[in-house]
Design a protein around this motif. Sequence first.
Motif, mmCIF file in Angstrom:
data_model
loop_
_atom_site.group_PDB
_atom_site.id
_atom_site.type_symbol
_atom_site.label_atom_id
_atom_site.label_comp_id
_atom_site.label_asym_id
_atom_site.label_seq_id
_atom_site.Cartn_x
_atom_site.Cartn_y
_atom_site.Cartn_z
ATOM 1 N N HIS A 190 0.870 -1.278 0.031
ATOM 2 C CA HIS A 190 -0.108 0.043 -0.072
ATOM 3 C C HIS A 190 0.960 1.317 0.154
ATOM 4 O O HIS A 190 0.323 2.453 -0.295
ATOM 5 C CB HIS A 190 -0.903 -0.097 1.305
ATOM 6 C CG HIS A 190 -2.112 -0.757 0.915
ATOM 7 N ND1 HIS A 190 -2.231 -2.243 0.875
ATOM 8 C CD2 HIS A 190 -3.314 -0.479 0.459
ATOM 9 C CE1 HIS A 190 -3.464 -2.680 0.559
ATOM 10 N NE2 HIS A 190 -4.198 -1.542 0.362
ATOM 11 N N TYR A 198 -0.763 4.296 -2.106
ATOM 12 C CA TYR A 198 -1.210 5.536 -1.275
ATOM 13 C C TYR A 198 -0.013 6.465 -1.076
ATOM 14 O O TYR A 198 -0.245 7.461 -0.095
ATOM 15 C CB TYR A 198 -1.905 5.027 -0.038
ATOM 16 C CG TYR A 198 -3.228 4.325 -0.596
ATOM 17 C CD1 TYR A 198 -4.334 5.097 -0.880
ATOM 18 C CD2 TYR A 198 -3.466 3.059 -0.350
ATOM 19 C CE1 TYR A 198 -5.328 4.417 -1.477
ATOM 20 C CE2 TYR A 198 -4.513 2.268 -1.089
ATOM 21 C CZ TYR A 198 -5.504 3.033 -1.228
ATOM 22 O OH TYR A 198 -6.472 2.378 -1.833
ATOM 23 N N TYR A 256 -3.165 11.390 0.164
ATOM 24 C CA TYR A 256 -3.846 10.524 1.078
ATOM 25 C C TYR A 256 -3.481 10.878 2.709
ATOM 26 O O TYR A 256 -2.263 10.885 2.720
ATOM 27 C CB TYR A 256 -3.674 8.973 0.854
ATOM 28 C CG TYR A 256 -4.094 8.790 -0.595
ATOM 29 C CD1 TYR A 256 -5.164 8.616 -0.965
ATOM 30 C CD2 TYR A 256 -3.188 8.562 -1.712
ATOM 31 C CE1 TYR A 256 -5.648 8.111 -2.348
ATOM 32 C CE2 TYR A 256 -3.574 8.486 -3.142
ATOM 33 C CZ TYR A 256 -4.724 8.279 -3.325
ATOM 34 O OH TYR A 256 -5.257 7.942 -4.645
ATOM 35 N N ILE A 287 -4.989 6.130 4.714
ATOM 36 C CA ILE A 287 -4.144 4.935 4.530
ATOM 37 C C ILE A 287 -4.652 3.854 5.425
ATOM 38 O O ILE A 287 -4.681 2.848 4.839
ATOM 39 C CB ILE A 287 -2.842 5.504 4.653
ATOM 40 C CG1 ILE A 287 -2.350 6.302 3.581
ATOM 41 C CG2 ILE A 287 -1.747 4.329 4.916
ATOM 42 C CD1 ILE A 287 -1.238 7.287 4.062
ATOM 43 N N HIS A 303 -7.646 1.809 4.308
ATOM 44 C CA HIS A 303 -7.223 0.924 3.149
ATOM 45 C C HIS A 303 -6.201 -0.326 3.611
ATOM 46 O O HIS A 303 -6.642 -1.476 3.118
ATOM 47 C CB HIS A 303 -6.746 1.645 1.950
ATOM 48 C CG HIS A 303 -7.632 2.427 1.445
ATOM 49 N ND1 HIS A 303 -8.601 1.819 0.260
ATOM 50 C CD2 HIS A 303 -7.937 3.907 1.436
ATOM 51 C CE1 HIS A 303 -9.410 2.782 0.048
ATOM 52 N NE2 HIS A 303 -9.039 3.888 0.690
#
Length: 105
Positions: free
Chosen positions: A28, A32, A56, A61, A64
């Motif tokens: 991620h 992000y 973001y 963050i 997600h």
Amino acid sequence: MTSVTHRREPFLKEARPAWFLIHTLAYHKFIYDYLLYAYVVMPDHFHAVIQPQGKYSISMIMHHVKGTFSRKYNEFSGHKGQMWQEGYYDRIIRGRRHLLNTIEY
């Protein structure tokens, strides 16, 4: 920041979910746009030192990271139900010395 498992269930003590969480955090960071300075996975929570770089927020963050982990972990493990307590704990790091002390802790 710190996030705690639902009802403090210690499912992260097992290697497979712990590694999956680490891979989720690493994956991620490219999507992000955040720096991942350090992390530690404990049986019922994890700590991560992150710095958003783009559009973001930490809130988005974490939403997600935790959401992706939960969906995918439930898929491959057969687990059902909530994986995380709502929210997370965060604090602002002010300066290099504070960052190093936080990472060392």
